[in-house]
Design an enzyme around this catalytic site. Structure first.
Site, PDB file in Angstrom:
ATOM      1  N   GLY A 222       0.910  -1.053  -0.027  1.00 42.83           N
ATOM      2  CA  GLY A 222       0.045   0.054   0.055  1.00 42.83           C
ATOM      3  C   GLY A 222       0.906   1.267  -0.127  1.00 42.83           C
ATOM      4  N   GLY A 225       4.802   1.234  -0.184  1.00 48.23           N
ATOM      5  CA  GLY A 225       5.603   0.896  -1.275  1.00 48.23           C
ATOM      6  C   GLY A 225       5.353  -0.773  -1.516  1.00 48.23           C
ATOM      7  N   GLY A 251      -2.712  -2.651  -8.494  1.00 46.63           N
ATOM      8  CA  GLY A 251      -1.527  -3.800  -8.393  1.00 46.63           C
ATOM      9  C   GLY A 251      -1.323  -4.665  -9.507  1.00 46.63           C
ATOM     10  CG  ASP A 252      -4.435  -6.166 -11.429  1.00 47.26           C
ATOM     11  OD1 ASP A 252      -3.929  -7.147 -10.425  1.00 47.26           O
ATOM     12  OD2 ASP A 252      -5.934  -6.055 -11.552  1.00 47.26           O
TER      13      ASP A 252
END
Length: 316
Positions: A222, A225, A251-252
């Protein structure tokens, strides 16, 4: 070429609202429709970077047809497995302050024949991929060991596998030895069964999963890092974000950045951070292009201080 496998794709509808008030009629200030699912988003980010990618996914009904059309318009090659059920539709509500509320449908139940065909298709899709990114939840009808079978088949063919899933599907796949796994802090804590409050605890948890079969662990933390733990070493990195507009698919995008930069070492981590930071500043699940990236702002530290506390402890 990077091939992605998304067993439970979705059609994602994102609405921007001033604030979320239960029981009220909300008027959106912006909206968009995107093909969704973690592996789908990885392919979208890879294509946005100008790298060829094939997305393998089960599709059914009108939502499935729209996903295939939208992916084609974004330069993603689609290898679809036609299923009897209808592909799910998800809803995301993004408030002005960046707060995200998601409603994810369970998705269709795949038959044993559809499950086997999806697994076979992932192994026979055209091209010789540098990586297979297997991502997301498993739909109803697929056993927890489905990803383990996919990883084992890929390794037999000499193809590297990045796995981004959680829960029983993740733990069942570890003995098959995926080359990379990408949990967030909560998923990592769940996998080892204990809370994680410092970088040192995150590092030890990642090393434990490596001892159980994972080649490398790229942990998303988050606002703190990302942490990469691999045979090459341990690296922690951060990237500044001016304002969060939506973290759907960030995130992808980060995993895509990691893979297109080679999928190993500090250079790949820096690319992951740049892609993730760019993605959260875009609407909905829009994927960043090279023009959106600011790699010069990324900061990487080798062997980071173990005592550094996370902004919020991750609980199993």
């Amino acid at each position: 070429m990077i091939l992605t496998v998304t067993p439970n794709p979705s059609l994602d509808r994102t609405y921007e609202v001033p604030s979320l008030e239960r029981g009220a009629v909300l008027r959106a200030t912006g909206d968009r429709v995107d093909p969704g699912g973690k592996g789908v988003n990885v392919s979208r980010a890879v294509a946005a970077a100008g790298v060829f990618t094939t997305a393998v996914l089960p599709l059914g009904g009108a939502p499935g047809a729209l996903i295939a059309k939208l992916l084609g318009l974004q330069g993603v090659d689609v290898t679809a497995v036609t299923i009897a059920g209808q592909t799910r539709s998800n809803i995301a509500l993004v408030e002005r302050d960046g707060t995200l509320t998601k409603i994810n449908a369970p998705g269709p139940e795949l038959t044993a024949e559809e499950s086997a065909l999806l697994l076979e298709t992932a192994g026979t899709a055209t091209g010789r991929p540098e990586w297979i990114a297997a991502c997301g939840s498993l739909p109803r009808g697929l056993p927890s060991e489905w990803y383990a079978d996919l990883v084992a088949r890929a390794r037999e063919s000499g193809t590297r596998v990045a796995l981004d899933t959680s829960g029983p599907a993740l733990t069942a796949a570890l003995p098959a030895r995926p080359d990379l796994i990408k949990p967030n802090a909560t998923e990592l804590a769940q996998a080892v069964g204990r809370p994680l409050a410092t970088l040192g605890e995150v590092t030890r948890a990642a090393q434990e999963l490596r001892s159980r079969g994972a080649g490398a662990v790229l942990a998303s933390l988050g606002v703190d890092g990302q942490l990469l733990v691999s045979a090459e070493g341990t690296y922690h990195g951060t990237a500044p974000v001016t304002a969060v507009r939506s973290d759907v698919g960030a995130g992808d995008a980060s995993l895509a950045g990691f893979l297109i930069a080679g999928g190993t070492g500090a250079k790949a981590l820096a690319s992951a951070l740049a892609h993730g930071a760019a993605a959260v500043q875009l609407p909905g699940s829009a994927m960043p292009t090279p023009a959106d990236l600011h790699p010069e702002a990324v900061h990487i530290t080798e062997n980071p201080p173990a005592a550094l506390h996370l902004s919020a402890p991750a609980l199993p």
